[in-house]
Every structure is written in C-alpha cells, then in structure tokens.
Design a protein around this motif. Sequence first.
Motif, PDB file in Angstrom:
ATOM      1  N   PHE A   1      43.231  45.694  44.668  1.00  0.00           N
ATOM      2  CA  PHE A   1      42.973  45.057  43.385  1.00  0.00           C
ATOM      3  C   PHE A   1      41.877  44.007  43.553  1.00  0.00           C
ATOM      4  N   PRO A   2      40.752  44.131  42.860  1.00  0.00           N
ATOM      5  CA  PRO A   2      39.663  43.158  43.020  1.00  0.00           C
ATOM      6  C   PRO A   2      40.116  41.744  42.676  1.00  0.00           C
ATOM      7  N   PRO A   3      39.872  40.774  43.551  1.00  0.00           N
ATOM      8  CA  PRO A   3      40.293  39.396  43.264  1.00  0.00           C
ATOM      9  C   PRO A   3      39.768  38.852  41.943  1.00  0.00           C
ATOM     10  N   VAL A   4      38.546  39.233  41.561  1.00  0.00           N
ATOM     11  CA  VAL A   4      37.993  38.703  40.311  1.00  0.00           C
ATOM     12  C   VAL A   4      38.798  39.189  39.112  1.00  0.00           C
ATOM     13  N   VAL A   5      39.310  40.422  39.182  1.00  0.00           N
ATOM     14  CA  VAL A   5      40.108  40.963  38.074  1.00  0.00           C
ATOM     15  C   VAL A   5      41.472  40.280  38.019  1.00  0.00           C
ATOM     16  N   LEU A   6      42.110  40.121  39.189  1.00  0.00           N
ATOM     17  CA  LEU A   6      43.401  39.438  39.217  1.00  0.00           C
ATOM     18  C   LEU A   6      43.269  37.983  38.756  1.00  0.00           C
ATOM     19  N   THR A   7      42.186  37.333  39.149  1.00  0.00           N
ATOM     20  CA  THR A   7      41.958  35.956  38.726  1.00  0.00           C
ATOM     21  C   THR A   7      41.839  35.868  37.207  1.00  0.00           C
ATOM     22  N   ALA A   8      41.048  36.765  36.628  1.00  0.00           N
ATOM     23  CA  ALA A   8      40.864  36.760  35.177  1.00  0.00           C
ATOM     24  C   ALA A   8      42.180  37.028  34.455  1.00  0.00           C
ATOM     25  N   HIS A   9      42.943  37.984  34.977  1.00  0.00           N
ATOM     26  CA  HIS A   9      44.211  38.349  34.340  1.00  0.00           C
ATOM     27  C   HIS A   9      45.198  37.182  34.381  1.00  0.00           C
ATOM     28  N   ALA A  10      45.313  36.534  35.540  1.00  0.00           N
ATOM     29  CA  ALA A  10      46.254  35.421  35.662  1.00  0.00           C
ATOM     30  C   ALA A  10      45.794  34.212  34.860  1.00  0.00           C
ATOM     31  N   ALA A  11      44.493  33.978  34.831  1.00  0.00           N
ATOM     32  CA  ALA A  11      43.981  32.820  34.087  1.00  0.00           C
ATOM     33  C   ALA A  11      44.278  32.931  32.604  1.00  0.00           C
ATOM     34  N   ALA A  12      44.316  34.171  32.099  1.00  0.00           N
ATOM     35  CA  ALA A  12      44.562  34.376  30.674  1.00  0.00           C
ATOM     36  C   ALA A  12      45.999  34.058  30.277  1.00  0.00           C
ATOM     37  N   SER A  13      46.907  34.024  31.264  1.00  0.00           N
ATOM     38  CA  SER A  13      48.308  33.786  30.923  1.00  0.00           C
ATOM     39  C   SER A  13      48.862  32.506  31.554  1.00  0.00           C
ATOM     40  N   THR A  14      47.971  31.637  32.054  1.00  0.00           N
ATOM     41  CA  THR A  14      48.376  30.335  32.577  1.00  0.00           C
ATOM     42  C   THR A  14      47.480  29.274  31.943  1.00  0.00           C
ATOM     43  N   SER A  15      47.768  28.001  32.248  1.00  0.00           N
ATOM     44  CA  SER A  15      46.978  26.965  31.580  1.00  0.00           C
ATOM     45  C   SER A  15      46.443  25.884  32.500  1.00  0.00           C
ATOM     46  N   VAL A  16      47.113  25.576  33.620  1.00  0.00           N
ATOM     47  CA  VAL A  16      46.657  24.459  34.448  1.00  0.00           C
ATOM     48  C   VAL A  16      46.460  24.819  35.920  1.00  0.00           C
ATOM     49  N   ILE A  17      47.156  25.793  36.432  1.00  0.00           N
ATOM     50  CA  ILE A  17      47.067  26.117  37.844  1.00  0.00           C
ATOM     51  C   ILE A  17      45.670  26.653  38.175  1.00  0.00           C
ATOM     52  N   ARG A  18      45.127  26.282  39.342  1.00  0.00           N
ATOM     53  CA  ARG A  18      43.836  26.809  39.776  1.00  0.00           C
ATOM     54  C   ARG A  18      44.022  28.229  40.289  1.00  0.00           C
ATOM     55  N   LEU A  19      42.989  29.058  40.091  1.00  0.00           N
ATOM     56  CA  LEU A  19      43.061  30.477  40.468  1.00  0.00           C
ATOM     57  C   LEU A  19      41.725  30.905  41.064  1.00  0.00           C
ATOM     58  N   GLY A  20      41.774  31.904  41.934  1.00  0.00           N
ATOM     59  CA  GLY A  20      40.518  32.388  42.499  1.00  0.00           C
ATOM     60  C   GLY A  20      40.720  33.352  43.637  1.00  0.00           C
ATOM     61  N   SER A  21      39.679  33.515  44.421  1.00  0.00           N
ATOM     62  CA  SER A  21      39.671  34.495  45.500  1.00  0.00           C
ATOM     63  C   SER A  21      39.948  33.825  46.829  1.00  0.00           C
ATOM     64  N   GLY A  22      40.708  34.497  47.643  1.00  0.00           N
ATOM     65  CA  GLY A  22      40.980  33.977  48.971  1.00  0.00           C
ATOM     66  C   GLY A  22      41.151  35.082  49.988  1.00  0.00           C
ATOM     67  N   GLY A  23      40.125  35.880  50.224  1.00  0.00           N
ATOM     68  CA  GLY A  23      38.853  35.678  49.574  1.00  0.00           C
ATOM     69  C   GLY A  23      38.238  36.979  49.108  1.00  0.00           C
ATOM     70  N   VAL A  24      37.196  36.819  48.333  1.00  0.00           N
ATOM     71  CA  VAL A  24      36.336  37.948  48.033  1.00  0.00           C
ATOM     72  C   VAL A  24      35.397  38.097  49.231  1.00  0.00           C
ATOM     73  N   LEU A  25      35.125  39.332  49.637  1.00  0.00           N
ATOM     74  CA  LEU A  25      34.447  39.584  50.908  1.00  0.00           C
ATOM     75  C   LEU A  25      32.966  39.834  50.678  1.00  0.00           C
ATOM     76  N   ALA A  26      32.160  38.884  51.102  1.00  0.00           N
ATOM     77  CA  ALA A  26      30.727  38.885  50.800  1.00  0.00           C
ATOM     78  C   ALA A  26      30.008  40.174  51.194  1.00  0.00           C
ATOM     79  N   PRO A  27      30.299  40.804  52.339  1.00  0.00           N
ATOM     80  CA  PRO A  27      29.563  42.018  52.698  1.00  0.00           C
ATOM     81  C   PRO A  27      29.731  43.171  51.716  1.00  0.00           C
ATOM     82  N   ASN A  28      30.794  43.119  50.913  1.00  0.00           N
ATOM     83  CA  ASN A  28      31.081  44.228  49.997  1.00  0.00           C
ATOM     84  C   ASN A  28      30.465  44.066  48.614  1.00  0.00           C
ATOM     85  N   HIS A  29      29.766  42.952  48.357  1.00  0.00           N
ATOM     86  CA  HIS A  29      29.305  42.670  47.007  1.00  0.00           C
ATOM     87  C   HIS A  29      27.904  42.067  47.017  1.00  0.00           C
TER      88      HIS A  29
END
Length: 324
Positions: A56-84
């Motif tokens: 599951f791409p971290p950016v998609v999971l981050t977006a999905h979780a951010a839409a249903s939360t309000s204060v917790i920080r969210l992001g990639s840990g990590g997105v892998l630079a060689p693949n993008h």
Amino acid sequence: MIDIPLSALEVAMVQTGTRAVDTLRDTAAFARELERLGYHRVWYAEHHHSPAIGAFPPVVLTAHAAASTSVIRLGSGGVLAPNHAPLTLAEQFGTLAALHEDRIDLGVGRGPGTFDEGIARALRRGAGPTTDAEYREDVAAVLSFLVEEVALGPLPEPWLLASSPAGAELAAELGLPVAVAHHIRPENTRAVLERYRAAFTPSRWCERPRVLLCVEAVCAETEEEAQRLGGPMNVVKAGLLQGISDMPFPTPEEAAAHPFTEPERRALAGFRAQQAVGDPETVVRRLAELAGGTGADELMLTTPVYRFRDRVRSYELIRKQLGG
C-alpha cells in the motif's frame, strides 16, 4: 517516566486468512484509535511483493487516514526514494501538507522495499540498485522541489530514515531529523547516533540534531500473553534469517507450533532483549531505558501482532501505564 512524544509505525501486516482490503480498513481505524489515545504521529512504511505486508503506497494511506482524523500527524516512514521521481514525491506530500496543515511528514528511506530483485528493478524501470551518490541526489532534489517548485503553503516535515552510519551521515549533512531503525538493526543504533550527532549541520529544516527511535513494542496484561502475541513476528524473522522472505504472517497458534532451531532461538532472544516486549510495567520501563540511553527526542513504536484489537490494546496499555 517518559517525557517525550510517543508515536507509531504502521507496517500494514496482512494476516493469514484475511484479505488485503481488511488490512486497509484497519489502517484508518488504527489512526483514529491512536489519535484518541493521544499518540503524536503515525507513519506508513513502503513494502512490495510480500505475503505478510500489504503493498500500500504510504502517500495513499496518509491521505486516507488524514481525511478521517483531525490532529494526529501522519506521513511516510518511509517512502523509498529510489522507487520514485523526486518531483513526484514533492508534489504528492506538498499537496497533502496544503490540505492538512501542520500534520504531514515526509520520511524518506533508501531500501527497495522488497527482497525480490525483479520487483525492485520493475519499481526502478529496469535500473539496478541506487548508489550512495544517487540516493543523496534524490533526497536533495526532493527537498529542493518542495521549496522551489511545490510550495503550496505549509511544507511537510522531512525526515531521513537511517539504519546505518552512512544514512546517519547523510541526514547530518542535509540537516534533517533522523528516524533510527532500532526495530530492524539495533546493533547499529549506537554508531548511527554517534555519527549523526557528530556531523550534524543546522539547516532550514532542523536547527539541532533531532532523533526519533523506532522500537518494536508488544504489550499485554501479562508477560506470557505478550510473548504469545509476538510469536508470529518471530516466525517471520526466523524465515528472514534463513533467507526466506515470502512467508505469510501466521496466527499466534501457528507460531506457537513452529519448530525454531536453537540458533534461531538465540538470535530472536538477543533481538527481543533490545526491544520492549512484556506486561505494561516491563514495556514502559524498557522504553524509558531506551529513551534515556539514546537521548531520543521521540519514540516510535511498531507492534506487529496478528489481531487488530490486540495491536490497539498494546498501545492502550502503554498509555495507561504512563497515566494517559
């Protein structure tokens, strides 16, 4: 006992007998539960072609979780630079930061996210493993694009993941906060921290060395139950020791019946001794020891257990033991 923030790493384990869509449903619920419990942030890891971990791409999971939360920080840990492409990462996380102000992190790592060489090459469109110089250029380009090309408003908070002194040196050179993979290579933690702190150069991203330590933490009401819940991950780790990377994530009952060899038992015991597994008092004491011994500014817990409710319960027990 612990006066630094506590966070969580979500690796999206796909349990035996379940579907990937069930794991996806749990990831959003997990973020909501941790927000309720007062955890600081949740990060999503990038993996590919594994029966035990969802691709599951971290950016998609981050977006999905951010839409249903309000204060917790969210992001990639990590997105892998060689693949993008660096510009793509900057655009994706820059957009998320604009949509969810002051809540988005961009944690960047180097590995391919898979043990399958064919999949790794497919992710890189046929290219081989990235070199040290290429990785540095990719990370620097992501940071540059965030500022010069994207800049839609608030920027995501960048972090560099490190499990070796080389990764720590790059984080120090670029003036980035570092997330140390103690849950993967605890034997490297001391050298990583020493290299990072000795070489750190202040930047617009970070004025002083800033360390997040990621620890495997499995907490249950009793020591025996915590060891039982940690059994499935022990099976996966034993497979990795033998070079087997395509194992499914077993049930605790299957793990209890697994025939570990004596060398595997010793290796697993040595690893567990450097993490935090047990009843609430034991786990919190161990986390406090790790925080104090490393001087970490934040602890990130990863809890690879079979059932969603057991995973959330582990985080609940830790907060309760801390008086939260």
